[in-house]
Design an enzyme around this catalytic site. Structure first.
Site, PDB file in Angstrom:
ATOM      1  N   GLU A 106     -39.699   5.938  10.892  1.00 39.29           N
ATOM      2  CA  GLU A 106     -40.035   4.582  11.364  1.00 39.29           C
ATOM      3  C   GLU A 106     -40.830   3.825  10.302  1.00 39.29           C
ATOM      4  O   GLU A 106     -40.620   2.631  10.092  1.00 39.29           O
ATOM      5  CB  GLU A 106     -40.810   4.669  12.685  1.00 39.29           C
ATOM      6  N   GLU A 126     -37.931  12.454  18.771  1.00 41.61           N
ATOM      7  CA  GLU A 126     -38.858  12.275  19.900  1.00 41.61           C
ATOM      8  C   GLU A 126     -38.263  12.687  21.247  1.00 41.61           C
ATOM      9  O   GLU A 126     -38.977  13.138  22.140  1.00 41.61           O
ATOM     10  CB  GLU A 126     -39.325  10.817  19.970  1.00 41.61           C
TER      11      GLU A 126
END
Ligand code: NAD
Length: 695
Positions: A106, A126
């Site tokens: 990210e 995740e």
């Protein structure tokens, strides 16, 4: 020194992320990155910035040491860092190698440019913790790799090698040679390009997007029905394709906060930490010296011995396998070869690897051939007299300091150790069947087992890609001791009114990998029958399992005999409910004087789960397990307990121990209940009364 080192190379500032082992984005590193960017912005001599990772990774994402602490959200949090990167007046280039995952990816997606070397593992994992990437990953990744690839990565959480993403906008260049040199050269080249490219500004126009989203939604519904994160990942990626960037980002944040509160995510995060906790043994510090394990030996080439030998060979450790009969040795080796060839047929290993591994396995019938092994694992018949003979022989031939391990499931490891003059070198290594597949390894610590032996076997379990969990000596150790009560409840519910297929279905629907009657048919019903017959003899007052015994008396040993709790078509493994079994069950209930009643799925699930947790509490109290999360790991890695429920102890916590105790009271009051069985273990009763939990 800051975890973000700042240096310059001509007009390029280099910020090196340096927080071993994988540059987790902890508070100090985040602060350092922002400070570095501010410094670069303020220095007129700097024209561009490179972010690079030191050591083994660009960044593995969040710093797990900060998980569950307020530090994880402390400013500058990851959102803030990414905003500072994105708003930098000078171009920021992410230079990626080895590992670029989660928050690390990210962060890279917030940079103006990304360059990478081949072989970097790129992932947003995740979902594996029941979450979704919460720092823009669901909005930025589809903009650079497309909706389909982003859905695959985000919903599965699996890594993709950087070279496979080479043609996408994720990477502006795939570099060869030195990463930093290449990244600095790239940064110099783009230093004056304006406007600065930002992933958030990329228009995501994919006419196929609705079809990909619909497909993913259906697939997720089919494979992860009771499990919210994958479906919510799809929702977030859909937003990337249909909503303005900032709206999508807000939606992603909302979903992240929502998933964080789900029991599934709490359980998966518990399991993540539980796995890491298993290797911590309070009186065996992490720096305890270990013994080298360069050569191994296995006694017995049966079901378990063969699988255990494969584990060593898979890890590149030469292993000598000893049998008493040539025939058994040949058969054992042929089975190992067949297993490897099966794996090769599936494309998981090459034919050359089959040969390499076979070459590491050396058959013998002579004890003298074992003497130089660093560890020997005994896997002969489960009979104390046979074990005694083997351990006395090993004591004679093994070199000093060799570890003598037993794979016994039920026998007393202390007694086995007493057959040698070196009980400090004896330990239990309880593998699970099939030993080359199952992840669990119970490491049984005898009264006299030396600390360095324990530390060595714990380290070895990692080399063999197992989850090693330490257990004290008791009947059945952690896993099988708890299983006893669980299976007892399953049989009791069949006697009271359920059918085997109903019990299996209820438990599988709840998430167990396989219901107990299907497992029993797979493993062989005769194993339990054999043990029960011995118990009836030793203890004539023992409860008789009339129905299970009848099944075995009819030769219904399971899949291998074509029938058991189910019937099987020839050559098929699909269990088919059998009216004959229903007759046996009904007749059994009658013989026991039980009036059958309807049993709900809720009752089936709760009786099984709480039977496990109650015995788990006793195991904890007696110090057989070091911590509740170890008990959970045993069930998650060895018995097919649903991972998203975190294990029996964690599940009891989720229900609330007060509620568990009340439910046990209700079960004790049911007709035909075994009242003593449902008496809460003292630890459970105490924690429930104090409003506390196991984990
Ligand atoms: N089968 C399972 O699911 C399982 C799981 C965990 C642990 N265990 C334990 O593993 C051990 C082995 O079980 P298994 O299922 O592999 O049994 P098995 O019957 O398949 O294999 C035992 C092998 O040991 C050999 N053997 C017997 N006496 C010997 C001796 N004196 N010297 C050398 N070899 C000898 C036999 O020839 C046979 O090949 C037992 O202690 C069992 O309790 C079994």
């Amino acid at each position: 020194m800051s975890e973000a080192r700042y240096t310059t190379r001509g007009a390029v500032a280099v910020i090196t992320l340096d927080n071993p082992p994988v540059n987790g984005l902890g508070h100090e590193l985040r602060t350092g990155i922002v400070a570095g960017l501010d410094r670069a912005a303020a220095d007129p001599a700097v024209k561009a910035v490179v972010l690079v990772g030191a050591g083994k990774a660009f960044s593995g994402g969040a710093d797990i040491k900060e998980f569950n602490s307020p530090k994880v959200l402390a400013e500058p949090n990851l959102h803030t860092v990414i905003r500072v990167v994105e708003e930098s007046p000078k171009p920021v280039v992410a230079a990626i190698h080895a590992v670029c995952m989660g928050g690390g990816l990210e962060l890279a997606l917030g940079c103006h440019y990304r360059v990478a070397v081949a072989g970097a593992q790129v992932a947003l994992p995740e979902v594996k913790l029941g979450l979704l990437p919460g720092a823009g990953g669901t909005q930025r990744l589809p903009r650079v790799v497309g909706v389909e690839a982003a859905l695959n990565m985000i919903v599965s959480g699996n890594p993709v090698p950087s070279e496979k993403l080479g043609g996408t906008r994720l990477f502006d260049a795939l570099l060869e040679g030195d990463l930093l040199e290449g990244a600095v050269a790239f940064a110099e080249k783009v230093a004056d390009v304006r406007p600065l490219p930002r992933v958030r500004d990329v228009a995501l126009k994919d006419p196929q997007a609705p079809a990909f989203v619909a497909f993913a939604r259906n697939m997720v519904k089919a494979v992860a029905k009771d499990y919210p994160a994958p479906a919510r990942c799809v929702d977030a990626v859909e937003a990337a394709a249909t909503k303005p960037f900032d709206e999508g980002l807000a939606l992603e944040r909302g979903i992240f906060a929502e998933l964080l509160q789900t029991p599934e995510s709490r359980s998966l995060r518990h399991a993540f930490f539980a796995e890491r906790a298993t290797s911590k043994i309070p009186d065996v510090p992490e720096d305890t010296p270990t013994r080298p394990v360069k050569a191994a030996a296995v006694i017995g080439a049966g079901t378990m011995g063969g699988g255990i030998a494969m584990n060593f060979a898979n890890a590149g450790i030469p292993v000598t396998v000893l049998e008493v009969k040539a025939e058994a040795l040949e058969k054992g080796l042929a089975t190992i070869r067949k297993n490897y060839e099966g794996t090769a047929k599936k494309g998981k290993i090459t034919p050359q690897q089959v040969e390499e591994r076979m070459a590491l396995i050396r058959p013998t019938m002579e004890y003298a051939a074992l003497g130089q092994a660093d560890i020997v694992v005994e896997a002969v018949f489960e009979d104390m007299a046979v074990k005694e003979k083997v351990f006395r022989a090993l004591d004679e031939v093994m070199k000093p300091g060799a570890i003598l391990a037993t794979n016994t499931s039920t026998l007393d490891v202390n007694r086995i150790a007493s057959f040698t003059r070196r009980p400090q070198d004896v330990v239990g290594t309880h593998f699970f069947s099939p030993a080359n597949v199952m992840k669990l390894l119970e490491i049984v610590r005898g009264e006299k087992t030396a600390k360095d032996v324990l530390a060595t076997v714990m380290g070895l379990s990692k080399k063999l890609k197992k989850t090693g969990v330490v257990s004290g000596v008791c009947d059945g150790f952690i896993g099988n001791r708890m299983l006893h009560g669980y299976l007892g409840q399953c049989l009791a519910m069949v006697a009271e009114g359920a059918l085997p297929q109903q019990v299996d279905r209820a438990l599988e629907k709840w998430g167990w990998v396989m219901g107990p009657f299907r497992v029993s048919d797979l493993a062989g019903n005769d194993i339990g029958w054999y043990i029960r017959k011995r118990q009836y003899q030793e203890n004539p007052g023992a409860r008789r399992e009339i129905i299970a015994d009848r099944i075995c008396e009819l030769g219904r040993f399971g899949q291998k005999t074509g029938s058991g709790w189910y019937r099987y078509e020839k050559g098929q493994r699909e269990p088919i409910p059998d009216p004959v079994v229903e007759e046996i069950v009904l007749a059994g209930s009658k013989e026991m004087g039980i009036t059958r009643r309807k049993i709900s799925s809720e009752e089936i699930v709760a009786r099984c789960a709480f039977a496990l947790a109650n015995e788990g509490a006793r195991i904890l109290e007696e110090g057989i397990a070091l911590r509740a999360s170890d008990v959970d790991m045993v069930y998650l890695t060895g018995y097919g307990f649903p991972v998203f429920r975190g294990g029996p102890m964690r599940y009891a916590d989720e229900v609330g121990l007060y509620n568990v105790v009340r439910a046990m009271g209700r079960f004790a009051a049911l007709p035909n209940a075994d009242k003593a069985f449902w008496k809460p273990a003292p630890l459970l009763a105490r924690l429930a009364a104090e409003g506390k939990s196991f984990t």
